[in-house]
Design a protein around this motif. Structure first.
Motif, PDB file in Angstrom:
ATOM      1  N   GLU A   1       0.826  -1.200   0.000  1.00  0.00           N
ATOM      2  CA  GLU A   1       0.000   0.000   0.000  1.00  0.00           C
ATOM      3  C   GLU A   1       0.863   1.254   0.000  1.00  0.00           C
TER       4      GLU A   1
ATOM      5  N   THR B   1       0.214   5.807   0.114  1.00  0.00           N
ATOM      6  CA  THR B   1      -0.715   6.925   0.141  1.00  0.00           C
ATOM      7  C   THR B   1      -0.003   8.162  -0.371  1.00  0.00           C
TER       8      THR B   1
ATOM      9  N   HIS C   1      -8.746  -0.434 -11.074  1.00  0.00           N
ATOM     10  CA  HIS C   1      -9.645   0.196 -10.126  1.00  0.00           C
ATOM     11  C   HIS C   1     -10.492  -0.890  -9.474  1.00  0.00           C
TER      12      HIS C   1
ATOM     13  N   SER D   1      -6.436   6.824  -7.610  1.00  0.00           N
ATOM     14  CA  SER D   1      -6.574   5.841  -6.537  1.00  0.00           C
ATOM     15  C   SER D   1      -6.989   4.511  -7.156  1.00  0.00           C
TER      16      SER D   1
ATOM     17  N   ARG E   1      -1.659  -0.950  -3.695  1.00  0.00           N
ATOM     18  CA  ARG E   1      -2.894  -0.168  -3.608  1.00  0.00           C
ATOM     19  C   ARG E   1      -2.523   1.265  -3.256  1.00  0.00           C
TER      20      ARG E   1
ATOM     21  N   GLN F   1      -3.692   5.085  -2.511  1.00  0.00           N
ATOM     22  CA  GLN F   1      -4.800   5.952  -2.114  1.00  0.00           C
ATOM     23  C   GLN F   1      -4.347   7.390  -2.215  1.00  0.00           C
ATOM     24  N   VAL F   2      -5.092   8.182  -2.972  1.00  0.00           N
ATOM     25  CA  VAL F   2      -4.792   9.597  -3.139  1.00  0.00           C
ATOM     26  C   VAL F   2      -5.792  10.395  -2.316  1.00  0.00           C
TER      27      VAL F   2
END
Lengths: 113, 107
Positions: B9, B11, B38, B83, B102, B104-105
């Motif tokens: 992950e 971010t 997505h 994202s 993964r 995440q924005v």
């Protein structure tokens, strides 16, 4: 040009049953590959078919099998389903065989209860 | 054996730059793919590197070093729609995928 289609999109089966999934590649594509996607393992290669012949196989038990028809459409079959077979099954088509750019279908979400 | 590693992950903030690394150990290596996926959708092709170096395609760039078994995907001017999961895959007569990163924005 139509994309890769897979049917059915969702499926619920009981342990011990068998299931057949279908994939229609992009017109003109002769290679179809199948993958199993789970949260922990990511995409894992099942097998690849090209011109109706299986040319490559991943490390899955013999319960997983497939075939390809003369129109390049492909099916995969899983017999004696286990709970761990619950996953998203993706097929991808490409012009040539052997690890080139692949176009993925939307997948079949299989749940085994 | 064949092995592909990438972070699970990451971010980042909207407008920022993020680099997603991928290392691989394979035999018969032909090239390195990056796909975007997505949630609930099919993976879509982003890039393919065969030769060493950087390939730029709009906001996305991909780099490959065959001698180091290393690639990265660089995303610039991040947008909320970026994202997604980013999958690297080594081409070795079939595609071997990493487990995906993964991203995440956040605004």
């Amino acid at each position: 040009k139509a994309g890769v289609t897979q049917t059915p999109r969702y499926l619920i089966k009981t342990r011990g049953q068998q299931v057949t999934l279908s994939c229609s590649p992009i017109s003109g594509h002769r290679s179809v590959s199948w993958y199993q996607q789970t949260p922990g393992q990511g995409l894992q290669f099942l097998f690849e078919y090209f011109s109706e012949t299986q040319r490559n196989k991943g490390n899955f038990p013999g319960r997983f099998s497939g075939r390809q028809f003369s129109n390049s459409r492909s099916e995969m079959n899983v017999s004696t389903l286990e709970l761990g077979d619950s996953a998203l099954y993706l097929c991808a088509s490409s012009l040539a065989a052997g690890g080139g750019e692949q176009y993925f279908g939307p997948g079949t979400r299989l749940t085994v209860t | 054996g064949q092995n592909i590693d990438q972070p699970t992950e990451m971010t980042a903030t909207e407008g920022a730059i993020v680099q997603i690394n991928c290392t691989y150990q394979t035999s018969g290596f032909n090239g390195l793919f990056w796909y975007q996926q997505h949630a609930g959708e099919a993976p879509t092709f982003l890039s393919y590197n065969v030769l060493d170096g950087l390939e730029e395609k709009g906001r996305f760039s991909s780099f490959l070093s065959r001698s180091k078994g290393y690639s990265y995907l660089l995303l610039k001017e991040l947008q909320m729609k970026d994202s997604a999961s980013y999958l690297c895959a080594a081409s070795i007569d079939k595609l071997i995928f990493g487990t995906g990163t993964r991203l995440q924005v956040f605004p």
